[in-house]
Scaffold this motif. Structure first.
Motif, PDB file in Angstrom:
ATOM      1  N   GLU A   1       0.830  -1.204   0.000  1.00  0.00           N
ATOM      2  CA  GLU A   1       0.000   0.000   0.000  1.00  0.00           C
ATOM      3  C   GLU A   1       0.864   1.255   0.000  1.00  0.00           C
ATOM      4  O   GLU A   1       0.586   2.211  -0.719  1.00  0.00           O
ATOM      5  CB  GLU A   1      -0.941  -0.012   1.203  1.00  0.00           C
ATOM      6  CG  GLU A   1      -2.045  -1.040   1.078  1.00  0.00           C
ATOM      7  CD  GLU A   1      -2.900  -1.151   2.317  1.00  0.00           C
ATOM      8  OE1 GLU A   1      -2.723  -0.351   3.269  1.00  0.00           O
ATOM      9  OE2 GLU A   1      -3.765  -2.046   2.343  1.00  0.00           O
ATOM     10  N   TRP A   2       1.924   1.250   0.815  1.00  0.00           N
ATOM     11  CA  TRP A   2       2.829   2.400   0.865  1.00  0.00           C
ATOM     12  C   TRP A   2       3.494   2.619  -0.492  1.00  0.00           C
ATOM     13  O   TRP A   2       3.574   3.740  -0.977  1.00  0.00           O
ATOM     14  CB  TRP A   2       3.874   2.197   1.964  1.00  0.00           C
ATOM     15  CG  TRP A   2       4.834   3.323   2.079  1.00  0.00           C
ATOM     16  CD1 TRP A   2       4.661   4.500   2.764  1.00  0.00           C
ATOM     17  CD2 TRP A   2       6.124   3.417   1.469  1.00  0.00           C
ATOM     18  NE1 TRP A   2       5.771   5.294   2.621  1.00  0.00           N
ATOM     19  CE2 TRP A   2       6.684   4.658   1.826  1.00  0.00           C
ATOM     20  CE3 TRP A   2       6.863   2.557   0.650  1.00  0.00           C
ATOM     21  CZ2 TRP A   2       7.943   5.057   1.403  1.00  0.00           C
ATOM     22  CZ3 TRP A   2       8.112   2.967   0.232  1.00  0.00           C
ATOM     23  CH2 TRP A   2       8.642   4.202   0.604  1.00  0.00           C
TER      24      TRP A   2
ATOM     25  N   GLN B   1       1.130   4.184  -2.918  1.00  0.00           N
ATOM     26  CA  GLN B   1       0.948   5.608  -2.616  1.00  0.00           C
ATOM     27  C   GLN B   1       2.142   6.414  -3.121  1.00  0.00           C
ATOM     28  O   GLN B   1       1.974   7.523  -3.633  1.00  0.00           O
ATOM     29  CB  GLN B   1       0.765   5.821  -1.119  1.00  0.00           C
ATOM     30  CG  GLN B   1      -0.546   5.297  -0.602  1.00  0.00           C
ATOM     31  CD  GLN B   1      -0.610   5.311   0.910  1.00  0.00           C
ATOM     32  OE1 GLN B   1       0.346   5.691   1.600  1.00  0.00           O
ATOM     33  NE2 GLN B   1      -1.744   4.891   1.459  1.00  0.00           N
ATOM     34  N   GLN B   2       3.344   5.861  -2.988  1.00  0.00           N
ATOM     35  CA  GLN B   2       4.535   6.552  -3.474  1.00  0.00           C
ATOM     36  C   GLN B   2       4.474   6.696  -4.984  1.00  0.00           C
ATOM     37  O   GLN B   2       4.857   7.708  -5.539  1.00  0.00           O
ATOM     38  CB  GLN B   2       5.810   5.812  -3.064  1.00  0.00           C
ATOM     39  CG  GLN B   2       5.997   5.662  -1.572  1.00  0.00           C
ATOM     40  CD  GLN B   2       5.880   6.977  -0.833  1.00  0.00           C
ATOM     41  OE1 GLN B   2       6.595   7.925  -1.110  1.00  0.00           O
ATOM     42  NE2 GLN B   2       4.947   7.058   0.101  1.00  0.00           N
TER      43      GLN B   2
END
Length: 89
Positions: free
Chosen positions: A64-65, A68-69
């Motif tokens: 997920e991170w 997002q990046q």
């Protein structure tokens, strides 16, 4: 021991069964593999299950991170002039 993996597009993870009744979690690609096996001791299957569940949860958070990046980097490419460093032309 630390292992650093920067995945290429062909890398992945899968469960294999090299022998009947014996399963392993294999991660990697391109000639590199990390294998997680069930320890051959009392409590080994439970320990492996806890490890795999923790790994799965952490992997989902990391995915997920990363996504997002990727969205943030895409926005920056679409908006020239924002967050430019002095060396950028």
């Amino acid at each position: 021991m630390y292992v650093i993996l920067q995945p290429d597009p062909g890398y992945g993870a899968e469960v294999i069964e090299p022998a009947p009744g014996m399963r392993q979690l294999v991660v990697g690609g391109g000639g590199m593999a990390l294998t997680v096996q069930v320890p051959a001791r009392m409590g080994g299957p439970g320990d492996a299950a806890r490890f795999a569940r923790g790994l799965a949860s952490a992997a989902l958070d990391f995915a997920e991170w990363c996504e997002q990046q990727g969205v943030g980097a895409h926005r920056l490419r679409e908006s020239p002039g924002l967050f430019r460093s002095e060396g950028d032309a």
